[in-house]
Design a protein around this motif. Sequence first.
Motif, PDB file in Angstrom:
ATOM      1  N   PRO A 111       0.804  -1.230   0.000  1.00  0.00           N
ATOM      2  CA  PRO A 111       0.000   0.000   0.000  1.00  0.00           C
ATOM      3  C   PRO A 111       0.835   1.276   0.000  1.00  0.00           C
ATOM      4  O   PRO A 111       0.348   2.329  -0.412  1.00  0.00           O
ATOM      5  N   VAL A 112       2.083   1.191   0.447  1.00  0.00           N
ATOM      6  CA  VAL A 112       2.939   2.376   0.508  1.00  0.00           C
ATOM      7  C   VAL A 112       3.671   2.536  -0.820  1.00  0.00           C
ATOM      8  O   VAL A 112       4.347   1.610  -1.286  1.00  0.00           O
ATOM      9  N   GLU A 113       3.544   3.691  -1.423  1.00  0.00           N
ATOM     10  CA  GLU A 113       4.200   3.964  -2.700  1.00  0.00           C
ATOM     11  C   GLU A 113       5.390   4.885  -2.460  1.00  0.00           C
ATOM     12  O   GLU A 113       5.230   6.087  -2.278  1.00  0.00           O
ATOM     13  N   GLY A 114       6.570   4.298  -2.431  1.00  0.00           N
ATOM     14  CA  GLY A 114       7.772   5.074  -2.233  1.00  0.00           C
ATOM     15  C   GLY A 114       8.773   4.802  -3.331  1.00  0.00           C
ATOM     16  O   GLY A 114       8.638   3.856  -4.114  1.00  0.00           O
ATOM     17  N   VAL A 115       9.791   5.636  -3.402  1.00  0.00           N
ATOM     18  CA  VAL A 115      10.850   5.444  -4.383  1.00  0.00           C
ATOM     19  C   VAL A 115      11.531   4.107  -4.124  1.00  0.00           C
ATOM     20  O   VAL A 115      11.857   3.777  -2.980  1.00  0.00           O
ATOM     21  N   GLY A 116      11.720   3.325  -5.163  1.00  0.00           N
ATOM     22  CA  GLY A 116      12.353   2.023  -4.990  1.00  0.00           C
ATOM     23  C   GLY A 116      12.064   1.090  -6.135  1.00  0.00           C
ATOM     24  O   GLY A 116      11.622   1.516  -7.208  1.00  0.00           O
ATOM     25  N   PRO A 117      12.309  -0.193  -5.925  1.00  0.00           N
ATOM     26  CA  PRO A 117      12.211  -1.177  -7.001  1.00  0.00           C
ATOM     27  C   PRO A 117      10.807  -1.302  -7.578  1.00  0.00           C
ATOM     28  O   PRO A 117       9.816  -0.963  -6.935  1.00  0.00           O
ATOM     29  N   ALA A 118      10.747  -1.827  -8.789  1.00  0.00           N
ATOM     30  CA  ALA A 118       9.463  -2.153  -9.389  1.00  0.00           C
ATOM     31  C   ALA A 118       8.800  -3.262  -8.584  1.00  0.00           C
ATOM     32  O   ALA A 118       9.466  -4.091  -7.973  1.00  0.00           O
ATOM     33  N   CYS A 119       7.479  -3.264  -8.593  1.00  0.00           N
ATOM     34  CA  CYS A 119       6.723  -4.307  -7.909  1.00  0.00           C
ATOM     35  C   CYS A 119       5.579  -4.763  -8.797  1.00  0.00           C
ATOM     36  O   CYS A 119       5.179  -4.063  -9.728  1.00  0.00           O
ATOM     37  N   LEU A 120       5.056  -5.939  -8.486  1.00  0.00           N
ATOM     38  CA  LEU A 120       4.003  -6.543  -9.290  1.00  0.00           C
ATOM     39  C   LEU A 120       2.638  -6.076  -8.803  1.00  0.00           C
ATOM     40  O   LEU A 120       2.220  -6.384  -7.700  1.00  0.00           O
ATOM     41  N   LEU A 121       1.933  -5.341  -9.664  1.00  0.00           N
ATOM     42  CA  LEU A 121       0.590  -4.878  -9.337  1.00  0.00           C
ATOM     43  C   LEU A 121      -0.447  -5.970  -9.563  1.00  0.00           C
ATOM     44  O   LEU A 121      -1.358  -6.155  -8.766  1.00  0.00           O
ATOM     45  N   ALA A 122      -0.317  -6.670 -10.694  1.00  0.00           N
ATOM     46  CA  ALA A 122      -1.318  -7.675 -11.046  1.00  0.00           C
ATOM     47  C   ALA A 122      -0.748  -8.625 -12.080  1.00  0.00           C
ATOM     48  O   ALA A 122       0.133  -8.266 -12.863  1.00  0.00           O
ATOM     49  N   ARG A 123      -1.283  -9.842 -12.064  1.00  0.00           N
ATOM     50  CA  ARG A 123      -0.926 -10.852 -13.062  1.00  0.00           C
ATOM     51  C   ARG A 123      -2.222 -11.475 -13.570  1.00  0.00           C
ATOM     52  O   ARG A 123      -3.076 -11.863 -12.785  1.00  0.00           O
ATOM     53  N   LYS A 124      -2.385 -11.549 -14.898  1.00  0.00           N
ATOM     54  CA  LYS A 124      -3.615 -12.106 -15.466  1.00  0.00           C
ATOM     55  C   LYS A 124      -3.276 -13.076 -16.584  1.00  0.00           C
ATOM     56  O   LYS A 124      -2.592 -12.714 -17.539  1.00  0.00           O
ATOM     57  N   GLN A 125      -3.758 -14.306 -16.451  1.00  0.00           N
ATOM     58  CA  GLN A 125      -3.554 -15.311 -17.487  1.00  0.00           C
ATOM     59  C   GLN A 125      -4.752 -15.313 -18.427  1.00  0.00           C
ATOM     60  O   GLN A 125      -5.904 -15.221 -17.995  1.00  0.00           O
ATOM     61  N   ALA A 141       1.839 -17.756 -29.052  1.00  0.00           N
ATOM     62  CA  ALA A 141       1.808 -18.680 -27.919  1.00  0.00           C
ATOM     63  C   ALA A 141       0.408 -19.261 -27.820  1.00  0.00           C
ATOM     64  O   ALA A 141      -0.551 -18.712 -28.383  1.00  0.00           O
ATOM     65  N   THR A 142       0.276 -20.361 -27.113  1.00  0.00           N
ATOM     66  CA  THR A 142      -1.040 -20.974 -26.927  1.00  0.00           C
ATOM     67  C   THR A 142      -1.773 -20.385 -25.733  1.00  0.00           C
ATOM     68  O   THR A 142      -2.987 -20.521 -25.610  1.00  0.00           O
ATOM     69  N   ASP A 143      -1.043 -19.702 -24.867  1.00  0.00           N
ATOM     70  CA  ASP A 143      -1.615 -19.157 -23.644  1.00  0.00           C
ATOM     71  C   ASP A 143      -0.757 -17.983 -23.210  1.00  0.00           C
ATOM     72  O   ASP A 143       0.476 -18.061 -23.280  1.00  0.00           O
ATOM     73  N   TYR A 144      -1.372 -16.886 -22.785  1.00  0.00           N
ATOM     74  CA  TYR A 144      -0.626 -15.681 -22.453  1.00  0.00           C
ATOM     75  C   TYR A 144      -0.841 -15.257 -21.004  1.00  0.00           C
ATOM     76  O   TYR A 144      -1.903 -15.505 -20.421  1.00  0.00           O
ATOM     77  N   THR A 145       0.166 -14.597 -20.460  1.00  0.00           N
ATOM     78  CA  THR A 145       0.054 -13.972 -19.151  1.00  0.00           C
ATOM     79  C   THR A 145       0.495 -12.520 -19.262  1.00  0.00           C
ATOM     80  O   THR A 145       1.540 -12.223 -19.849  1.00  0.00           O
ATOM     81  N   ALA A 146      -0.321 -11.630 -18.708  1.00  0.00           N
ATOM     82  CA  ALA A 146       0.030 -10.209 -18.645  1.00  0.00           C
ATOM     83  C   ALA A 146       0.468  -9.889 -17.222  1.00  0.00           C
ATOM     84  O   ALA A 146      -0.262 -10.182 -16.272  1.00  0.00           O
ATOM     85  N   GLU A 147       1.651  -9.322 -17.096  1.00  0.00           N
ATOM     86  CA  GLU A 147       2.138  -8.883 -15.790  1.00  0.00           C
ATOM     87  C   GLU A 147       2.253  -7.360 -15.809  1.00  0.00           C
ATOM     88  O   GLU A 147       2.877  -6.784 -16.709  1.00  0.00           O
ATOM     89  N   TYR A 148       1.631  -6.733 -14.819  1.00  0.00           N
ATOM     90  CA  TYR A 148       1.632  -5.279 -14.729  1.00  0.00           C
ATOM     91  C   TYR A 148       2.461  -4.852 -13.517  1.00  0.00           C
ATOM     92  O   TYR A 148       2.231  -5.310 -12.394  1.00  0.00           O
ATOM     93  N   LEU A 149       3.438  -3.978 -13.774  1.00  0.00           N
ATOM     94  CA  LEU A 149       4.361  -3.531 -12.737  1.00  0.00           C
ATOM     95  C   LEU A 149       4.169  -2.043 -12.453  1.00  0.00           C
ATOM     96  O   LEU A 149       3.767  -1.275 -13.330  1.00  0.00           O
ATOM     97  N   ARG A 150       4.500  -1.669 -11.239  1.00  0.00           N
ATOM     98  CA  ARG A 150       4.524  -0.264 -10.833  1.00  0.00           C
ATOM     99  C   ARG A 150       5.929   0.083 -10.375  1.00  0.00           C
ATOM    100  O   ARG A 150       6.590  -0.738  -9.712  1.00  0.00           O
ATOM    101  N   SER A 151       6.406   1.267 -10.715  1.00  0.00           N
ATOM    102  CA  SER A 151       7.737   1.662 -10.253  1.00  0.00           C
ATOM    103  C   SER A 151       7.790   3.162 -10.016  1.00  0.00           C
ATOM    104  O   SER A 151       7.048   3.928 -10.631  1.00  0.00           O
ATOM    105  N   ILE A 152       8.666   3.551  -9.103  1.00  0.00           N
ATOM    106  CA  ILE A 152       8.940   4.960  -8.821  1.00  0.00           C
ATOM    107  C   ILE A 152      10.459   5.109  -8.786  1.00  0.00           C
ATOM    108  O   ILE A 152      11.118   4.613  -7.878  1.00  0.00           O
ATOM    109  N   PHE A 153      11.007   5.763  -9.798  1.00  0.00           N
ATOM    110  CA  PHE A 153      12.452   5.931  -9.943  1.00  0.00           C
ATOM    111  C   PHE A 153      12.815   7.407  -9.903  1.00  0.00           C
ATOM    112  O   PHE A 153      12.224   8.212 -10.632  1.00  0.00           O
TER     113      PHE A 153
END
Length: 224
Positions: A31-45, A113-125
């Motif tokens: 829940p805390v959005e601070g400067v730092g590494p990318a993180c995974l917001l959501a993954r959808k197959q 591909a026969t099946d896909y996954t979408a990964e959504y990342l958030r980052s603050i640089f």
Amino acid sequence: MRTQLICLTVLAMGLSPSLAAGQATTRQCGPVEGVGPACLLARKQMPQLPDGKVYWHIDRFPSKELAERAGLPTSTVVEAFKSTWLFTLAGAGWKSASGEHVSKIGPLPITPATDYTAEYLRSIFTPGTTAPLHVHSGPEAFYAVTGDTCLETPGGMQTGRGPGNSLIIRAGPPMLLMAIGKVTRQGFALILHDSGQSPTTLIQTWRPAGLCARQLSADQAGAD
């Protein structure tokens, strides 16, 4: 121990230790959005994608409930940067029935591909922060809510300036993503990959030419 290994890898690539803060990661966003590494917001197959050319549509909504009602089976709702966002993979002409349309990015250079996954990342640089060198098994698209973006590959450099800038890279080439300019970059990324493959692989076999680093230096030296 993990932090020590990351720092050693960054030093081996000729990058300063401060750049290690932008390391690629699959850790879940908190829940805390601070400067730092990318993180995974959501993954959808998804068993399939829309026919024809596919675009990443970004829409903003006043609430999660409204966003969910406006989505498609290829949509994902996330909350970040004090807003609710609807991410949708669809054709160029698709439009949400409500909400604020923010961006359409594409077409995405999708790998079959026969099946896909979408990964959504958030980052603050902050300017100068970068992720470690890596490759993806599918295309990656970037969208910046604020700040400037630089992407270096063996083929050269792409840059995006100001709020709303976006970049795309196909699967395969090694890459270096860096925040440039003078403003903190808040952004999203989409990795759309074959579900049977790892989305991201860290590498040490390629050394950037320093194109983004030189652009950053020029930006920092420029007038406000």
